[in-house]
Design an enzyme around this catalytic site. Sequence first.
Site, PDB file in Angstrom:
ATOM      1  N   SER A 109       0.847  -1.199   0.000  1.00 16.37           N
ATOM      2  CA  SER A 109       0.000   0.000   0.000  1.00 16.37           C
ATOM      3  C   SER A 109       0.880   1.245   0.000  1.00 16.37           C
ATOM      4  O   SER A 109       1.741   1.404   0.875  1.00 16.37           O
ATOM      5  CB  SER A 109      -0.870  -0.015   1.262  1.00 16.37           C
ATOM      6  OG  SER A 109      -1.516   1.215   1.411  1.00 16.37           O
ATOM      7  N   HIS A 141       0.529   4.404   0.797  1.00  7.83           N
ATOM      8  CA  HIS A 141       0.590   5.413   1.863  1.00  7.83           C
ATOM      9  C   HIS A 141       1.330   4.960   3.111  1.00  7.83           C
ATOM     10  O   HIS A 141       1.466   5.719   4.073  1.00  7.83           O
ATOM     11  CB  HIS A 141      -0.810   5.946   2.202  1.00  7.83           C
ATOM     12  CG  HIS A 141      -1.682   5.033   3.003  1.00  7.83           C
ATOM     13  ND1 HIS A 141      -1.994   5.292   4.320  1.00  7.83           N
ATOM     14  CD2 HIS A 141      -2.346   3.912   2.689  1.00  7.83           C
ATOM     15  CE1 HIS A 141      -2.815   4.357   4.772  1.00  7.83           C
ATOM     16  NE2 HIS A 141      -3.049   3.504   3.787  1.00  7.83           N
ATOM     17  N   CYS A 178      -7.858   1.754  11.045  1.00  8.18           N
ATOM     18  CA  CYS A 178      -9.079   1.264  10.390  1.00  8.18           C
ATOM     19  C   CYS A 178     -10.097   0.792  11.403  1.00  8.18           C
ATOM     20  O   CYS A 178     -11.288   0.835  11.154  1.00  8.18           O
ATOM     21  CB  CYS A 178      -8.745   0.106   9.462  1.00  8.18           C
ATOM     22  SG  CYS A 178      -7.326   0.445   8.440  1.00  8.18           S
TER      23      CYS A 178
HETATM   24  N1  PLP Z   1      -2.556  -4.373   5.927  1.00 18.81           N
HETATM   25  C1  PLP Z   1      -1.867  -3.832   6.937  1.00 18.81           C
HETATM   26  C2  PLP Z   1      -0.867  -4.661   7.671  1.00 18.81           C
HETATM   27  C3  PLP Z   1      -2.082  -2.506   7.291  1.00 18.81           C
HETATM   28  O1  PLP Z   1      -1.400  -1.963   8.304  1.00 18.81           O
HETATM   29  C4  PLP Z   1      -3.031  -1.745   6.553  1.00 18.81           C
HETATM   30  C5  PLP Z   1      -3.328  -0.337   6.922  1.00 18.81           C
HETATM   31  O2  PLP Z   1      -3.488  -0.013   8.075  1.00 18.81           O
HETATM   32  C6  PLP Z   1      -3.720  -2.361   5.503  1.00 18.81           C
HETATM   33  C7  PLP Z   1      -3.453  -3.683   5.227  1.00 18.81           C
HETATM   34  C8  PLP Z   1      -4.736  -1.623   4.703  1.00 18.81           C
HETATM   35  O3  PLP Z   1      -4.119  -0.849   3.715  1.00 18.81           O
HETATM   36  P1  PLP Z   1      -4.893   0.385   3.038  1.00 18.81           P
HETATM   37  O4  PLP Z   1      -5.005   1.453   4.070  1.00 18.81           O
HETATM   38  O5  PLP Z   1      -4.040   0.767   1.883  1.00 18.81           O
HETATM   39  O6  PLP Z   1      -6.225  -0.134   2.590  1.00 18.81           O
END
Ligand code: PLP
Length: 368
Positions: free
Chosen positions: A193, A195, A318
Amino acid sequence: MKEQIFLDYAATTPVDEDVFEAARPYYTQVFYNPSSSHFLGQQAFAAVERARENCALAINCSPDEIYFTSGGTESINWALGGVDGDIAVSAIEHDAALGKAELLEKSGVSVSYIKPDSDGIITSEALNSAVTDATRLVCVMAVNNIVGSIQPIKQLAAAAHKHGALFFTDAVQAINSLDIDVKEWNVDMLALSGHKFYAPKGVGLLYVKRGVKLKPLFVGGNQEKALRAGTLNVPAIVAMGEAIKKAKALREQYVAHAKAVSTEFISNLNCGSVIGSRDKTDDIISVVFRGKNGYISGGKLATALSLSGVCCSVGSACSAGSATPPNALVAMGVEHADCSVRFSFGKNTTAEQAKRAAEIVNSVVLRF
Ligand code: PLP
């Protein structure tokens, strides 16, 4: 406004200035649709393909094995939903994987969960006891987003393959600290990802090893070999291509810096206990705190810290707002998991900020 110390780089990172500048022309000048066959569209197409090469070089695969997506969540949902059959998912995965697994389970897919040890590490033995020869796909993240535990991906992928299963890893939190080599690890799919490595939000990728058959995620146009239809986010992809080159080039420097600032933070803390110990990155730590009246709710402490100028989180951004403790900590058997706070450090964290933040934490904890 009080000075705010940002210790939440695992939630997101700023876009590097030079990365931003590299992307800028693709918003305003070379704004063309990379799927257009005309001369101008082909300029945008060429930029996307250069970014694809940068991404491929950074993780040691071919450009045709890189599929651009909108980020980690999308890549994870695609990988898990893209193959038919039973799946095994580690119990410390990000909510994107655990949520998708739950959905698949409701639709009749058999899902087994692989337990971590008390340091948040998935061992081959744990994998072997959760995976059967009917398992089609195994999913274990490379670095955990709550405690920073580093998983033995090469061994886990080999163990999954012995059962005849494909192996997928969410490397979203690994890219800054680990030398990702999909050939060396021998993984079949890998998610990143933008960001989390100083590129914009809303862009990411899924590596899919040549020969692995994945169902389309979106149908529509022919973008990404008609597997992920939708006009590509050219500037964000260009930015990610620049940022991933930097992440690779600066890895050693990043790792040394993360060690220095996290050590500065921890050595100035006079309270709390850091969760997990062996094989972890230094840029992410979770700490359980106890006050004079007992263990302190992570949510309450994070709010108090934010009011005092330290921005950290309880679990992943999240799932912020959810009353339950992070899944990973519960799976690890951490006592008082709901009384933990995550601090994460980045390229821009200074030693002074780390020290000052620890002093603020010390004084805020005294109030509980
Ligand atoms: N996987 C992990 C380990 C993460 O830390 C995150 C984001 O917090 C994600 C997936 C999700 O990525 P995105 O924010 O690009 O959807």
